[in-house]
Design a protein around this motif. Structure first.
Motif, PDB file in Angstrom:
ATOM      1  N   HIS A   1       0.832  -1.204   0.000  1.00  0.00           N
ATOM      2  CA  HIS A   1       0.000   0.000   0.000  1.00  0.00           C
ATOM      3  C   HIS A   1       0.868   1.256   0.000  1.00  0.00           C
ATOM      4  N   MET A   2       1.918   1.250   0.806  1.00  0.00           N
ATOM      5  CA  MET A   2       2.796   2.418   0.867  1.00  0.00           C
ATOM      6  C   MET A   2       3.500   2.644  -0.463  1.00  0.00           C
ATOM      7  N   LYS A   3       3.916   1.554  -1.092  1.00  0.00           N
ATOM      8  CA  LYS A   3       4.546   1.685  -2.410  1.00  0.00           C
ATOM      9  C   LYS A   3       3.585   2.301  -3.417  1.00  0.00           C
ATOM     10  N   ASP A   4       2.314   1.888  -3.361  1.00  0.00           N
ATOM     11  CA  ASP A   4       1.317   2.446  -4.272  1.00  0.00           C
ATOM     12  C   ASP A   4       1.130   3.945  -4.061  1.00  0.00           C
ATOM     13  N   MET A   5       1.399   4.413  -2.850  1.00  0.00           N
ATOM     14  CA  MET A   5       1.298   5.852  -2.553  1.00  0.00           C
ATOM     15  C   MET A   5       2.618   6.578  -2.731  1.00  0.00           C
ATOM     16  N   GLY A   6       3.660   5.860  -3.168  1.00  0.00           N
ATOM     17  CA  GLY A   6       4.923   6.516  -3.481  1.00  0.00           C
ATOM     18  C   GLY A   6       5.961   6.475  -2.381  1.00  0.00           C
ATOM     19  N   VAL A   7       5.856   5.522  -1.454  1.00  0.00           N
ATOM     20  CA  VAL A   7       6.827   5.418  -0.358  1.00  0.00           C
ATOM     21  C   VAL A   7       7.447   4.030  -0.358  1.00  0.00           C
ATOM     22  N   LEU A   8       8.781   3.977  -0.357  1.00  0.00           N
ATOM     23  CA  LEU A   8       9.511   2.718  -0.296  1.00  0.00           C
ATOM     24  C   LEU A   8      10.183   2.602   1.067  1.00  0.00           C
ATOM     25  N   VAL A   9       9.970   1.471   1.728  1.00  0.00           N
ATOM     26  CA  VAL A   9      10.548   1.243   3.052  1.00  0.00           C
ATOM     27  C   VAL A   9      10.990  -0.211   3.123  1.00  0.00           C
ATOM     28  N   GLY A  10      11.976  -0.497   3.970  1.00  0.00           N
ATOM     29  CA  GLY A  10      12.477  -1.855   4.078  1.00  0.00           C
ATOM     30  C   GLY A  10      11.812  -2.627   5.208  1.00  0.00           C
ATOM     31  N   LYS A  11      12.139  -3.900   5.291  1.00  0.00           N
ATOM     32  CA  LYS A  11      11.682  -4.703   6.417  1.00  0.00           C
ATOM     33  C   LYS A  11      12.783  -5.683   6.797  1.00  0.00           C
ATOM     34  N   GLY A  12      12.701  -6.189   8.027  1.00  0.00           N
ATOM     35  CA  GLY A  12      13.718  -7.114   8.497  1.00  0.00           C
ATOM     36  C   GLY A  12      13.313  -7.687   9.831  1.00  0.00           C
ATOM     37  N   GLY A  13      14.319  -8.041  10.639  1.00  0.00           N
ATOM     38  CA  GLY A  13      14.061  -8.719  11.898  1.00  0.00           C
ATOM     39  C   GLY A  13      13.988 -10.213  11.677  1.00  0.00           C
ATOM     40  N   PHE A  14      14.193 -10.984  12.722  1.00  0.00           N
ATOM     41  CA  PHE A  14      14.194 -12.441  12.606  1.00  0.00           C
ATOM     42  C   PHE A  14      12.886 -12.958  12.017  1.00  0.00           C
ATOM     43  N   TYR A  15      11.770 -12.317  12.378  1.00  0.00           N
ATOM     44  CA  TYR A  15      10.459 -12.769  11.900  1.00  0.00           C
ATOM     45  C   TYR A  15      10.001 -12.020  10.651  1.00  0.00           C
ATOM     46  N   GLY A  16      10.788 -11.070  10.180  1.00  0.00           N
ATOM     47  CA  GLY A  16      10.411 -10.305   8.998  1.00  0.00           C
ATOM     48  C   GLY A  16       9.241  -9.373   9.222  1.00  0.00           C
ATOM     49  N   ASN A  17       9.055  -8.907  10.453  1.00  0.00           N
ATOM     50  CA  ASN A  17       7.886  -8.087  10.780  1.00  0.00           C
ATOM     51  C   ASN A  17       8.242  -6.684  11.252  1.00  0.00           C
ATOM     52  N   VAL A  18       9.471  -6.243  10.948  1.00  0.00           N
ATOM     53  CA  VAL A  18       9.918  -4.927  11.406  1.00  0.00           C
ATOM     54  C   VAL A  18      10.216  -4.028  10.211  1.00  0.00           C
ATOM     55  N   PHE A  19       9.595  -2.865  10.180  1.00  0.00           N
ATOM     56  CA  PHE A  19       9.951  -1.872   9.170  1.00  0.00           C
ATOM     57  C   PHE A  19      11.329  -1.325   9.489  1.00  0.00           C
ATOM     58  N   ARG A  20      12.202  -1.337   8.501  1.00  0.00           N
ATOM     59  CA  ARG A  20      13.523  -0.731   8.639  1.00  0.00           C
ATOM     60  C   ARG A  20      13.489   0.622   7.937  1.00  0.00           C
ATOM     61  N   VAL A  21      13.469   1.665   8.727  1.00  0.00           N
ATOM     62  CA  VAL A  21      13.375   3.033   8.209  1.00  0.00           C
ATOM     63  C   VAL A  21      14.774   3.625   8.223  1.00  0.00           C
ATOM     64  N   THR A  22      15.443   3.578   7.075  1.00  0.00           N
ATOM     65  CA  THR A  22      16.841   3.991   6.979  1.00  0.00           C
ATOM     66  C   THR A  22      17.055   4.862   5.737  1.00  0.00           C
ATOM     67  N   PRO A  23      16.442   6.033   5.690  1.00  0.00           N
ATOM     68  CA  PRO A  23      16.518   6.856   4.481  1.00  0.00           C
ATOM     69  C   PRO A  23      17.868   7.550   4.334  1.00  0.00           C
ATOM     70  N   PRO A  24      18.122   8.141   3.175  1.00  0.00           N
ATOM     71  CA  PRO A  24      19.285   9.018   3.038  1.00  0.00           C
ATOM     72  C   PRO A  24      19.229  10.118   4.102  1.00  0.00           C
ATOM     73  N   LEU A  25      20.382  10.596   4.523  1.00  0.00           N
ATOM     74  CA  LEU A  25      20.423  11.552   5.629  1.00  0.00           C
ATOM     75  C   LEU A  25      19.944  12.952   5.251  1.00  0.00           C
ATOM     76  N   CYS A  26      19.585  13.149   3.979  1.00  0.00           N
ATOM     77  CA  CYS A  26      19.031  14.433   3.539  1.00  0.00           C
ATOM     78  C   CYS A  26      17.504  14.453   3.647  1.00  0.00           C
ATOM     79  N   PHE A  27      16.916  13.404   4.165  1.00  0.00           N
ATOM     80  CA  PHE A  27      15.476  13.288   4.410  1.00  0.00           C
ATOM     81  C   PHE A  27      15.003  14.497   5.220  1.00  0.00           C
ATOM     82  N   THR A  28      13.854  15.070   4.843  1.00  0.00           N
ATOM     83  CA  THR A  28      13.374  16.301   5.491  1.00  0.00           C
ATOM     84  C   THR A  28      12.156  16.041   6.376  1.00  0.00           C
ATOM     85  N   LYS A  29      11.752  17.063   7.115  1.00  0.00           N
ATOM     86  CA  LYS A  29      10.535  16.952   7.923  1.00  0.00           C
ATOM     87  C   LYS A  29       9.313  16.773   7.033  1.00  0.00           C
ATOM     88  N   GLU A  30       9.326  17.429   5.885  1.00  0.00           N
ATOM     89  CA  GLU A  30       8.212  17.270   4.947  1.00  0.00           C
ATOM     90  C   GLU A  30       8.144  15.833   4.427  1.00  0.00           C
TER      91      GLU A  30
END
Length: 482
Positions: A437-466
């Motif tokens: 759903h997030m990809k369909d709205m234009g957002v790419l995010v990772g996932k991980g963790g032993f169970y594969g149930n954790v969003f990994r939010v690791t954007p470029p460091l130029c990411f803004t408040k907007e």
């Protein structure tokens, strides 16, 4: 169903700044019957003044076919419909149709300055025009300049740099150095930790997901209780977890160890912060047993946590060996091991050589990364915007029961999804729906963790408040669809 499909096409077009207006018009014509409030909840992507050149290369379907035929069957992708990413600029990526996506994964915590940062690109191109490869058998200023700049970022006497091609190579070398220096083979690592996929690092890695049934350099490797504040037995009491390390030394070894290796924040393991007080206690125990302390900074290092340049610094410790990769190259394949002059001497006992380690193009690019981080104050941005994003994620946690935990620092954040907060049951299926759903709205995010149930939010460091606001809106809407 036809109306739903048409509405989805229009939604995708509306959320794709930079696409030709004709695409939007065609999509709108195809979906004319859609209700006028159909897109009222769709978040608006922040404006961006870059439009990629037209792409006329192979389409996703053809690439998928070639990938299935010619590449390893072990390769996988996140989405129901794999993305063909053909262009990138700062914190944004573009697909084959020119649609823009907010990149909240950063190539697995790798892109720190931003995609195709002009200063980094210029340094790489200029060096490639002069000499692409020479080997360290000859002198070249690029490797020496980058080593000097890296050493200046390290505390204490950590100032001798060995360059490698990846984080796995860096950790392999660090483990070998520790064993050579101490004359002891025993290594202690943490359960849930990830350090690479070669013989030594696979042995130190402590997740069955990443360990093949082959001979590993795991003889003498001991996996200690993970100081996980969310799922661990002792909550946030780091010193209680540390007792397990002392018991390993007392009951699992001769009383002497070669070393201890850990991440400051476990990346692949699901952005797990180590409990406060753990590392100082363990470093003290390991050193009393004659071992060296290795900090794996492949994901947590290079300004990503915001509060410090290196993840271990937030724990108030100074390692004997530091390994790094990913962020130091902003996408260039490069890794490094940094240690003291005394410890570095062990590699003079034999010939140690790495053909591509310290390649002029890679080191020129890496040096440019450090300059950009400093010039654009990206560590400060990671701290300020990362703290803001984490605060907003915690607000989402209050709204959505499926969010069990929000953790991490700066732009190394984790959001764990659970179907039951009390039992902490991993929401393995649900996270995939949310990602799509997030990809369909234009957002790419990772996932991980032993169970594969954790969003990994690791954007470029130029990411803004907007960008953060847009990310939160997309996640909020996607979670609400479950």
């Amino acid at each position: 169903m036809q109306r739903l499909a048409s509405s989805r096409r229009l939604l995708q077009a509306a959320l794709a700044p930079g696409r030709a207006q004709s695409s939007l018009s065609a999509a709108a014509a195809a979906a004319a019957p859609a209700p006028e409030n159909a897109f009222a909840a769709a978040p608006k992507m922040p404006p961006f003044d870059y439009m990629p050149p037209p792409y006329d290369g192979p389409r996703a379907e053809e690439i998928s076919r070639k990938r299935a035929e010619f590449l390893s069957p072990s390769l996988f992708h996140f989405y129901d419909r794999p993305l063909n990413i053909v262009d990138g600029k700062m914190q944004y990526l573009f697909d084959e149709d020119g649609r823009r996506y907010l990149d909240a994964f950063g190539g697995i915590a790798t892109v720190c300055c931003g995609h195709c940062h002009p200063d980094v690109v210029e340094a790489i191109v200029n060096q490639a025009k002069r000499i692409q490869h020479s080997t360290v058998l000859y002198l070249n200023h690029a490797i020496a300049d980058f080593a000097e700049a890296l050493a200046a970022k390290m505390p204490g006497d950590l100032k001798v740099v060995f360059f490698t091609n990846s984080g796995t190579e860096a950790n392999e070398l660090a483990l070998m150095i520790a064993r050579l220096y101490t004359g002891c083979h025993d290594i202690i690592s943490l359960r849930n930790g990830y350090h690479g996929n070669a013989a030594g690092t696979m042995g130190a890695t402590a997740q069955c997901n990443w360990k093949f049934n082959v001979v590993q350099a795991s003889t003498g490797v001991h996996h200690a209780l993970n100081p996980d504040p969310y799922r661990g037995a002792f909550g946030s009491d780091g010193e209680k977890y540390a007792r397990d390390v002392q018991e390993i030394i007392d009951f699992g070894t001769t009383g002497r160890v070669g070393g201890f290796i850990s991440e400051a924040i476990q990346g692949v393991g699901g952005i797990v912060e180590l409990a406060p007080g753990y590392l100082p206690a363990v470093y003290n125990m390991v050193r009393k047993a004659g071992g060296l302390c290795i900090a794996d900074e492949v994901q947590a290092g290079v300004a990503r946590t915001g509060s410090h340049f290196w993840g271990f610094e937030s724990h108030g410790v100074i390692p004997d060996i530091v390994t790094m990769a990913k962020g130091i190259g902003n996408g260039i394949p490069i890794g490094a091991v940094v240690t003291t002059p005394e410890i570095a001497q062990v590699l003079t006992r034999r010939s140690y050589f790495n053909t591509f380690g310290g390649n002029p193009v890679s080191t020129a690019g890496g040096h440019a990364v450090l300059k950009v981080l400093e010039k654009e104050k990206l560590q400060d941005n990671a701290f300020v915007v990362g703290s803001y994003l984490k605060e907003r994620l915690n607000k989402l946690k209050e709204k959505h029961d499926i969010i069990g935990d929000v953790r991490g620092k700066g732009f190394l954040l984790g959001v764990e999804l659970v179907t039951d907060r009390q039992k902490k049951t991993p929401a393995k299926v649900e996270i995939g729906h949310v990602m799509n759903h997030m990809k369909d709205m234009g957002v790419l995010v990772g996932k991980g963790g032993f169970y594969g149930n954790v969003f990994r939010v690791t954007p470029p460091l130029c990411f803004t408040k907007e960008d953060s606001d847009f990310f939160i809106e997309a996640m909020d809407i996607s979670l609400s669809k479950l």
